[in-house]
Each structure stands twice: as C-alpha cells, then as structure tokens.
Motif scaffolding. Structure first.
Motif, PDB file in Angstrom:
ATOM      1  N   GLN A  62       7.821  13.204   4.014  1.00  0.00           N
ATOM      2  CA  GLN A  62       7.366  14.587   4.167  1.00  0.00           C
ATOM      3  C   GLN A  62       6.404  14.971   3.041  1.00  0.00           C
ATOM      4  OE1 GLN A  62       7.988  16.291   6.869  1.00  0.00           O
ATOM      5  NE2 GLN A  62       9.367  14.705   7.666  1.00  0.00           N
ATOM      6  N   THR A  63       6.690  14.499   1.841  1.00  0.00           N
ATOM      7  CA  THR A  63       5.791  14.766   0.707  1.00  0.00           C
ATOM      8  C   THR A  63       4.467  14.049   0.902  1.00  0.00           C
ATOM      9  OG1 THR A  63       7.715  14.966  -0.749  1.00  0.00           O
ATOM     10  CG2 THR A  63       5.572  14.649  -1.806  1.00  0.00           C
ATOM     11  N   GLN A  64       4.554  12.806   1.396  1.00  0.00           N
ATOM     12  CA  GLN A  64       3.352  11.988   1.580  1.00  0.00           C
ATOM     13  C   GLN A  64       2.399  12.619   2.595  1.00  0.00           C
ATOM     14  OE1 GLN A  64       2.600   9.361  -0.154  1.00  0.00           O
ATOM     15  NE2 GLN A  64       0.874   8.490   0.958  1.00  0.00           N
ATOM     16  N   ILE A  65       2.943  13.181   3.680  1.00  0.00           N
ATOM     17  CA  ILE A  65       2.081  13.776   4.715  1.00  0.00           C
ATOM     18  C   ILE A  65       1.779  15.248   4.424  1.00  0.00           C
ATOM     19  CG2 ILE A  65       2.863  12.164   6.485  1.00  0.00           C
ATOM     20  CD1 ILE A  65       4.648  14.393   7.591  1.00  0.00           C
ATOM     21  N   LYS A  66       2.191  15.687   3.220  1.00  0.00           N
ATOM     22  CA  LYS A  66       1.872  17.040   2.733  1.00  0.00           C
ATOM     23  C   LYS A  66       2.486  18.139   3.615  1.00  0.00           C
ATOM     24  CE  LYS A  66      -2.324  15.786   0.227  1.00  0.00           C
ATOM     25  NZ  LYS A  66      -2.052  14.351   0.221  1.00  0.00           N
ATOM     26  N   THR A  67       3.742  17.938   4.001  1.00  0.00           N
ATOM     27  CA  THR A  67       4.489  19.008   4.661  1.00  0.00           C
ATOM     28  C   THR A  67       4.617  20.176   3.683  1.00  0.00           C
ATOM     29  OG1 THR A  67       5.720  17.420   5.985  1.00  0.00           O
ATOM     30  CG2 THR A  67       6.697  19.612   5.727  1.00  0.00           C
ATOM     31  N   ASP A  68       4.541  21.419   4.189  1.00  0.00           N
ATOM     32  CA  ASP A  68       4.562  22.555   3.270  1.00  0.00           C
ATOM     33  C   ASP A  68       5.900  22.601   2.526  1.00  0.00           C
ATOM     34  OD1 ASP A  68       6.370  24.946   4.516  1.00  0.00           O
ATOM     35  OD2 ASP A  68       5.444  23.740   6.102  1.00  0.00           O
ATOM     36  N   PRO A  69       5.869  22.990   1.255  1.00  0.00           N
ATOM     37  CA  PRO A  69       7.070  22.966   0.401  1.00  0.00           C
ATOM     38  C   PRO A  69       8.249  23.739   0.989  1.00  0.00           C
ATOM     39  CG  PRO A  69       5.115  23.338  -0.931  1.00  0.00           C
ATOM     40  CD  PRO A  69       4.682  23.412   0.496  1.00  0.00           C
ATOM     41  N   GLU A  70       7.980  24.834   1.690  1.00  0.00           N
ATOM     42  CA  GLU A  70       9.072  25.632   2.259  1.00  0.00           C
ATOM     43  C   GLU A  70       9.837  24.833   3.307  1.00  0.00           C
ATOM     44  OE1 GLU A  70      11.814  28.384   2.956  1.00  0.00           O
ATOM     45  OE2 GLU A  70      10.343  28.405   1.311  1.00  0.00           O
ATOM     46  N   THR A  71       9.115  24.096   4.141  1.00  0.00           N
ATOM     47  CA  THR A  71       9.778  23.271   5.160  1.00  0.00           C
ATOM     48  C   THR A  71      10.589  22.158   4.508  1.00  0.00           C
ATOM     49  OG1 THR A  71       8.009  23.745   6.748  1.00  0.00           O
ATOM     50  CG2 THR A  71       9.419  21.853   7.209  1.00  0.00           C
ATOM     51  N   ILE A  72      10.029  21.551   3.460  1.00  0.00           N
ATOM     52  CA  ILE A  72      10.766  20.503   2.744  1.00  0.00           C
ATOM     53  C   ILE A  72      12.064  21.065   2.161  1.00  0.00           C
ATOM     54  CG2 ILE A  72      10.717  18.960   0.743  1.00  0.00           C
ATOM     55  CD1 ILE A  72       7.777  18.484   1.276  1.00  0.00           C
ATOM     56  N   ARG A  73      12.009  22.296   1.647  1.00  0.00           N
ATOM     57  CA  ARG A  73      13.228  22.926   1.100  1.00  0.00           C
ATOM     58  C   ARG A  73      14.273  23.142   2.206  1.00  0.00           C
ATOM     59  NH1 ARG A  73       9.617  25.490  -2.549  1.00  0.00           N
ATOM     60  NH2 ARG A  73       9.184  27.203  -1.084  1.00  0.00           N
ATOM     61  N   LEU A  74      13.802  23.461   3.416  1.00  0.00           N
ATOM     62  CA  LEU A  74      14.731  23.621   4.538  1.00  0.00           C
ATOM     63  C   LEU A  74      15.441  22.302   4.842  1.00  0.00           C
ATOM     64  CD1 LEU A  74      12.606  25.852   6.966  1.00  0.00           C
ATOM     65  CD2 LEU A  74      14.665  26.540   5.708  1.00  0.00           C
ATOM     66  N   TYR A  75      14.687  21.210   4.801  1.00  0.00           N
ATOM     67  CA  TYR A  75      15.296  19.890   5.015  1.00  0.00           C
ATOM     68  C   TYR A  75      16.315  19.587   3.911  1.00  0.00           C
ATOM     69  CZ  TYR A  75      11.728  18.804   8.553  1.00  0.00           C
ATOM     70  OH  TYR A  75      10.935  18.804   9.681  1.00  0.00           O
ATOM     71  N   GLN A  76      15.950  19.871   2.690  1.00  0.00           N
ATOM     72  CA  GLN A  76      16.849  19.590   1.567  1.00  0.00           C
ATOM     73  C   GLN A  76      18.145  20.403   1.678  1.00  0.00           C
ATOM     74  OE1 GLN A  76      13.981  20.552  -1.465  1.00  0.00           O
ATOM     75  NE2 GLN A  76      13.551  18.381  -1.924  1.00  0.00           N
ATOM     76  N   THR A  77      18.011  21.666   2.029  1.00  0.00           N
ATOM     77  CA  THR A  77      19.192  22.520   2.184  1.00  0.00           C
ATOM     78  C   THR A  77      20.076  22.024   3.329  1.00  0.00           C
ATOM     79  OG1 THR A  77      17.957  24.441   1.364  1.00  0.00           O
ATOM     80  CG2 THR A  77      19.984  24.879   2.603  1.00  0.00           C
ATOM     81  N   ALA A  78      19.440  21.624   4.438  1.00  0.00           N
ATOM     82  CA  ALA A  78      20.193  21.133   5.597  1.00  0.00           C
ATOM     83  C   ALA A  78      20.986  19.886   5.228  1.00  0.00           C
ATOM     84  CB  ALA A  78      19.236  20.837   6.750  1.00  0.00           C
ATOM     85  N   ASP A 118       0.850  -1.192   0.000  1.00  0.00           N
ATOM     86  CA  ASP A 118       0.000   0.000   0.000  1.00  0.00           C
ATOM     87  C   ASP A 118       0.886   1.242   0.000  1.00  0.00           C
ATOM     88  OD1 ASP A 118      -1.889   1.947   0.226  1.00  0.00           O
ATOM     89  OD2 ASP A 118      -2.596   1.379   2.226  1.00  0.00           O
ATOM     90  N   GLU A 119       1.136   1.782  -1.182  1.00  0.00           N
ATOM     91  CA  GLU A 119       2.018   2.942  -1.311  1.00  0.00           C
ATOM     92  C   GLU A 119       1.380   4.222  -0.784  1.00  0.00           C
ATOM     93  OE1 GLU A 119       3.481   3.350  -5.258  1.00  0.00           O
ATOM     94  OE2 GLU A 119       4.491   1.401  -5.264  1.00  0.00           O
ATOM     95  N   ASN A 120       0.084   4.189  -0.485  1.00  0.00           N
ATOM     96  CA  ASN A 120      -0.598   5.388   0.020  1.00  0.00           C
ATOM     97  C   ASN A 120      -0.576   5.483   1.541  1.00  0.00           C
ATOM     98  OD1 ASN A 120      -1.384   6.356  -2.558  1.00  0.00           O
ATOM     99  ND2 ASN A 120      -3.023   4.843  -2.619  1.00  0.00           N
ATOM    100  N   SER A 121      -0.085   4.449   2.203  1.00  0.00           N
ATOM    101  CA  SER A 121      -0.040   4.467   3.662  1.00  0.00           C
ATOM    102  C   SER A 121       1.164   5.272   4.133  1.00  0.00           C
ATOM    103  CB  SER A 121       0.038   3.031   4.199  1.00  0.00           C
ATOM    104  OG  SER A 121       0.161   3.040   5.608  1.00  0.00           O
ATOM    105  N   ASN A 122       0.947   6.198   5.056  1.00  0.00           N
ATOM    106  CA  ASN A 122       2.022   7.072   5.530  1.00  0.00           C
ATOM    107  C   ASN A 122       3.062   6.352   6.382  1.00  0.00           C
ATOM    108  OD1 ASN A 122       0.650   9.173   4.318  1.00  0.00           O
ATOM    109  ND2 ASN A 122      -0.336   9.856   6.196  1.00  0.00           N
ATOM    110  N   LEU A 123       2.604   5.445   7.247  1.00  0.00           N
ATOM    111  CA  LEU A 123       3.482   4.889   8.271  1.00  0.00           C
ATOM    112  C   LEU A 123       4.695   4.133   7.734  1.00  0.00           C
ATOM    113  CD1 LEU A 123       0.785   3.821  10.868  1.00  0.00           C
ATOM    114  CD2 LEU A 123       2.432   5.667  11.084  1.00  0.00           C
ATOM    115  N   PRO A 124       4.560   3.300   6.693  1.00  0.00           N
ATOM    116  CA  PRO A 124       5.770   2.630   6.196  1.00  0.00           C
ATOM    117  C   PRO A 124       6.852   3.604   5.740  1.00  0.00           C
ATOM    118  CG  PRO A 124       3.820   1.523   5.363  1.00  0.00           C
ATOM    119  CD  PRO A 124       3.353   2.782   6.020  1.00  0.00           C
ATOM    120  N   TYR A 125       6.462   4.729   5.112  1.00  0.00           N
ATOM    121  CA  TYR A 125       7.445   5.743   4.723  1.00  0.00           C
ATOM    122  C   TYR A 125       8.223   6.216   5.941  1.00  0.00           C
ATOM    123  CZ  TYR A 125       5.278   6.476   0.091  1.00  0.00           C
ATOM    124  OH  TYR A 125       4.815   6.322  -1.183  1.00  0.00           O
ATOM    125  N   ASN A 126       7.510   6.524   7.024  1.00  0.00           N
ATOM    126  CA  ASN A 126       8.129   7.052   8.232  1.00  0.00           C
ATOM    127  C   ASN A 126       9.128   6.064   8.816  1.00  0.00           C
ATOM    128  OD1 ASN A 126       8.384   8.975  10.426  1.00  0.00           O
ATOM    129  ND2 ASN A 126       7.232   7.515  11.658  1.00  0.00           N
TER     130      ASN A 126
END
Length: 690
Positions: A585-601, A554-562
């Motif tokens: 983070q994408t799966q749980i719809k984290t806001d794009p700005e926060t995801i960019r902060l993770y990517q930069t870090a 089930d690729e739509n389930s959040n928990l395995p990703y985590n």
C-alpha cells in the motif's frame, strides 16, 4: 623503415635484452584500468563499459593531469567512423556516472569549457614484466610509476595534444588497438654486440607470429557453425537527438532482425525484447549481458543533406571487443527503400560472418505508408513497456494507423489486442464489455482476412474465444496454430500459458512461460506470471521464493509486493502477509488515511479485519467507477472470510459482465472454500469449464 613508422612492439623489443612480455594497467582510487584485458575493475569487480567508453577513459587516464582536446579524442577514439562532438559529451557523462565521486566528493573527469577534458585524479601505472633469466626460467617484476607526480599539470595543452597525435600516427601505422596506442616503451639498457643477434632473431620470430596471427584471424572471421550463437540488434541511436525518427531507430533494427533470422544456428532476439534499449546512453555490452547473448549489434545514424549515414559495430559481449565495423550511406527520399538498402549493406556482411550466403530478404512491414508504420511502432512501444495507463493512447495510435492504411494487418492485430487489454484498465471510453468484444472481433477478423497466417492474430483470436465466447476448445486450437506458425511469438506462448494454467495444466503452463522467458529474458511480466502459475498450482513455498527473489532484484517494482502478501496469506502466515500488505500500500502510494484504516482493522480483528476493509474499499470504488474487475475481487475476499452467499452474489455479477477472471475459478486459491458447493459446480458449468 623508420622508427616513427615501426610498430610499437618492435620498439619495445629493441629497447630490452630479454623481455618476453609486458602487461600494464593503471590504478586510481579503488579502480584499476587493465589495458591489455580491456577491463575496468572496481575493488576487483568488473565494471561494464562500452568499447568507446573504455577507449575514451584509457586516453584520459594515460594523459592524466593534461587537457585532452575534443578533436584529439575524436581522432583517436573514433578513427574508424565519423561522429560529432556530442558523442564525447554523452560518453563522458556515462563515465562520470560509472566512476561516481572519490571520498572527498570530487569528480574524476574535469571539463575544460569549449576545449576538452582532463582526468584529475592521481594515477599510478603498474607494469608487470616477464623475462627469461639465464637458466631459462621466467620471472616477473612489477614496476609502478606515479603519473600525477611526474607530470606538470600546468604544462601547455599543445604538448599533450601533440604527444597524443604522435602516438596515434604510430599506432595507425602499426594497425594497433588502443592498448598499443597508449603503450610506453621500457627504459633503455646499455647496448652490446650480442643485441644485434637477439634483435635479428626477435624480428624473424615476430614476423612469423604476424603471419600466424593473420592466419588465425582469417580463420576466425567466420563463426564456428557447430556452436549455437545468439545476437541482440539494438535500436539505432541518433548522433543528433533533434533528428530522432522511429523509422530509423526501430524500423532498421527490425529489418536487420528479420534478415538475420534466416541464419541457422543463430538466435536473434526479437525487437520486442530489444526495443527497451533505445536510450541514448544505453551501454551496449550491459544490454547484451542482460539479454544473455553472445553478440550485440550497436549502431548510430546521422541525417544530413538528404542522406542517412549508419555506422554499426558487432560487439563480442564476453570480451567487450568490437569484432566488425559496418557502414552505409543512402538517400532518405524514400524511407522504406532507404531502410532496405541500409539493411543489405550491413546485414549481408553479417550473414557472411555467420556462415550464410547473402540474401535480399526485407522485413514484412505490411504497409507502404510511412505514417501508419510510425504510429504502429509507437503503439508497440506502449505494449512492450507494459504501460497499462497508456493502453488508451495505444488504441488512438492504432486507430489512426488503420485509417492511413486500412490494409495494415499488423496494426489491426494490435488494435484487437489493445481492446482486450482495455478491460484491465477500465475506461468509460468503452461503456460495456460487449462493445470492446465487438471492436476486438472486428479488428481480428480484418487482420486474418488480410493475412490468414499471421501468428499473433490467431493468438489474439484464442484470447477472444476463451475470454468472452467461452469456447475453450476453439481457443486452444488457435493458440496451438499461432505457435506452429511462429514458434518465437511471445504473445502466443504467453497467452497459451494463461490458458493452460486456468485449465489446471500447470506443468504445461510453466513450460510455455519458460519459453516466453527464454525469448524475452528482460520482460518482467513473464517472471510475475510464472510466479502466479506457481501460486494457482498451490505451490506456495515455491511461489514465495520466486516473488521474494524478484523483490530483491528490484525493490521498486510494485507487483512482487502485491503477490508476496497474497502468497503469505494463502500459506496462513498472517503476520508476514500483513507486513507485505502495508509495504504494498505504501509502495503504490495509497493515501495515508486509508492505510491507517487497514492498520486499525488489523489491530482489532487480525487478517479478517484486513479482508473486510478491502471489501469496504472495493465496494466504495465500485460505486464510483463501475469497474467490473472489482466484482471478482470482492467475491474472492468474501469467499476467504467464509461469506459464501456474498461470494456467489458477486461471482454471478461478474459472470453477467463476462469477466475473463472467471476462467480461473477452478484454480484460484481464494475460492477454495466454495468447492463442493452445488452453486459452484453450476457456475463452473455455466462458464464452460466442464
């Protein structure tokens, strides 16, 4: 006996000289409808259909190109029960979803407004005929007929309807199933004198076979008691969706489950495992396969003029065939009395079938108040769906239920459990852990005063003792008592598994979780927590394989990703941990700005950058929501970074808030770097784990 009233297999015998057996099926596009085996295949793979869906499809396919009116479908497909036209529309809708579209984007079934339906795709009939040759050997031949070319689509609908009615009368006289209803006789051969002898011999042979089959059917009417069987009782489905009521749909199912639970050697899935199949269009056979049972009891109900009519079907999951029909019609004036009467009408014949004598057992609802019972069922649905966001709503339902009936033990148990769950969905409605502890303890004490042998009450008491009171020895006694009282309590096995894992008794914890999975094979939480135990046991390779399998399922389930990013990080596989982390983070719809902060870090500092950014985000969230669960999480991230002072600072704060997460400090891989530090040993002692 006239030919019109003759069984169709006798007609076929009189039409051919040496025919032994005929098998026929229909081909259309990439599908094959095997009438004899009652199977629909798509490119060779079996497609799950309910018995009625198969019957309806078979009628439409056999009369391909012609309008089949709704009344004829009702008369043929539902000859054994009373239903409304809405059932046809629901099944046609399901069939359309199952069949999809052809390569040109066209549907297979056409709706003729206010009249009926027409199967509009070209159909080829395939007949495999096995014959005895003169030397005694058998050989077979395949004959194909293209229905679409032979029939005139513009032919008046009355002709098709008439032919259906005639075949239905013939089949009814023979007592045949649908495969006999739509059988087409073989082409006649020239007659000769020897045929009379052959017909006579064949007739006597068939009469003998009828007696033999009747004997075998009678012998098979009671299931082999030496072979363990299993059954899933599905929620009842309304014929008229405007009349839906949980007391009918879940209450009757629960009572049937309780009644069948008295059968030795019969495993009956609890309502908590089957409640999810309440959707109107749920495929009963698919539900049975998912539940891994031998039989499914699928029922519908209709309310009219103060009465309820229930029709139930016992379906063999392996064959897809309906083995028994049951009916009951009762007054609805007193819903609980009605429920018990319906259950006896359907349950007692089922008991006889499975080799048990009838009984008058009725479900222990624990209340005589209909509204309290209805509210309780609503709350139970939220728990079984594992809908954390709705726990507050479940508490509202249960608080209302105990107001309607203060002596409703089951509602008090669920209310106590809901307060315990509330800590994971932090809400300002409960301003402190101590307050929800007091509410939970009060509710469970009330439940035990009403029923001291309620298994789930002891399981929840165990959770209170371990999570807040830190009485771990007392908690284990309560879990064990709960399981002794009810070995089929999913709550008891599940909570005990958590306890055992936190105590470092991983093999025992996995065994308890396996029992929970056996009881509820479709409950995703059991599978997630099984992987969590593997992770806590530092069996990272097994944990990764387990969560990867869940993700693929089930690729739509959040928990395995985590959990995949957590396990990869524990393994030291930082690139893959980062990949799964961003997917999560994408799966749980984290806001794009926060995801960019993770990517930069990550680009600047690798995995340590991710951990630092996680701490920053959690501390920012903590100031807004005062969520105490974040205290433990921040401590874990600091420990992973080697910031021991900060880790102990937040662990101390979590201890002050009495977070249940601290039960796991001895086993949590995130805290491995703290082991051996005197402050850690002192904290373990304070928590009560030593």
């Amino acid at each position: 006996m006239s030919l019109e009233n003759s069984p169709s297999f006798l007609l076929n015998f009189s039409e051919c000289e040496m025919s032994v057996e005929e098998k026929h099926s229909y081909r259309f596009k990439s599908f094959r409808l095997d009438v004899g085996e009652r199977q629909l295949l798509h490119n060779g793979d079996i497609v799950a259909l309910t018995p009625k869906a198969f019957d309806l499809l078979a009628v439409l396919v056999e009369h391909n190109g012609h309008l089949v009116e709704k009344n004829d479908l009702l008369r043929i497909v539902w000859a054994d029960s009373f239903v409304e036209e809405a059932n046809i529309a629901r099944i046609v809708h399901t069939l359309r979803k199952t069949l999809g579209e052809d390569e040109n984007g066209n549907k297979f079934i056409e709706t003729v407004a206010k009249k009926g339906y027409r199967f509009v795709t070209e159909v080829e009939k395939v007949r495999e005929v096995a014959r005895d040759s003169e030397n005694g050997n058998q050989h077979s031949s395949i004959i194909t007929e293209n229905f679409f070319e032979k029939r005139n689509v513009s032919e008046p609908a009355a002709t098709a309807a008439g032919s259906i009615a005639a075949k239905n009368r013939l089949a009814a006289a023979a007592g045949s199933d649908l495969s006999q209803k739509i059988a087409v006789p073989l082409v006649s051969k020239p007659k000769h004198m020897g045929r009379i002898i052959l017909i006579t011999i064949g007739f006597l042979t068939i009469i003998s076979l009828i007696f033999l089959l009747a004997f075998n059917r009678q012998s098979a009417s009671v299931v082999n008691l030496n072979a363990p069987k299993s059954i899933a009782v599905l929620p009842l489905k309304p014929i008229n969706t405007n009349d839906r009521d949980l007391i009918y749909e879940l209450g009757i199912a629960e009572s049937l489950i309780f009644k069948l639970g008295s059968v030795k050697g019969l495993t009956v899935r609890p309502l908590s495992a089957t409640r999810k199949y309440s959707d109107i269009e749920q495929d009963a056979i698919a539900a049975g396969r998912e539940q891994q049972v031998d039989y499914v009891l699928a029922s519908n109900y209709q309310i009219a003029e103060g009465k309820i009519r229930v029709t139930a079907q016992l379906i063999n999951v392996q064959t897809g065939s309906v083995e028994e029909f049951f009916k009951s019609e009762k007054d609805t004036a007193n819903k609980f009395s009605m429920q018990d009467a319906v259950v006896n009408d359907i349950g007692n014949p089922l008991l006889s079938r499975f080799g048990n004598s009838e009984n008058n057992l009725t479900a222990k609802r624990g209340t005589t108040n209909e509204e309290a019972y209805r509210l309780y069922l609503k709350a139970e649905y939220i728990f079984e769906e594992f809908n954390e966001a709705e726990i507050g709503k479940a508490i509202e339902y249960l608080e209302q239920a105990v107001k309607f009936d203060p002596n409703y033990a089951a509602a008090h148990i669920d209310l106590a459990y809901a307060y315990q769950c509330y800590q994971f969905t932090w809400s300002k409605n409960i301003p402190s852990e101590h307050e929800y502890y007091l509410k939970s303890k009060e509710a469970i004490e009330k439940a035990l005063a009403l029923d001291e042998n309620a298994a789930d009450a002891h399981a929840v008491l165990g959770l209170i003792k371990s999570g807040y009171e830190r009485d771990f020895a007392g908690a284990e006694k309560e879990y064990q008592r709960a399981i002794n009282l009810n070995p089929n309590s999913g709550m008891a096995h599940g909570l005990y598994a958590y306890y055992l894992a936190n105590a470092g008794r991983f093999d025992e914890a996995l065994d308890e979780r396996k029992k929970a999975i056996e009881l509820f094979p479709t409950y995703v939480v059991h599978y997630i927590t099984y992987g969590m135990i593997l992770y806590d046991a530092h069996r990272f390779t097994e944990a990764y394989a387990h969560f990867k399998k869940l993700h693929e399922k089930d690729e739509n389930s959040n928990l395995p990703y985590n959990w995949l990013w957590i396990v990869c990080a524990a393994q030291g596989n930082e690139p893959e941990a980062y990949e799964w982390f961003i997917k999560f983070q994408t799966q749980i719809k984290t806001d794009p700005e926060t995801i960019r902060l993770y990517q930069t870090a990550y680009q600047k500092s690798g995995w340590k950058g991710i951990l630092r950014e996680l701490i920053r985000q959690d501390e920012k969230e903590l100031t807004k929501d005062n969520n105490p669960d974040l205290l433990y999480e921040i401590a874990c991230f600091n420990a992973k970074l080697g910031n021991k002072d900060q880790a102990f600072e937040y662990l101390d704060k979590a201890y002050e808030r009495r977070r249940t997460s601290l039960d796991a400090i001895n086993i949590d891989p995130f805290l491995d770097s703290l082991h051996g530090d005197p402050r850690f040993d002192e904290l373990v002692h304070r928590v009560g784990l030593k």
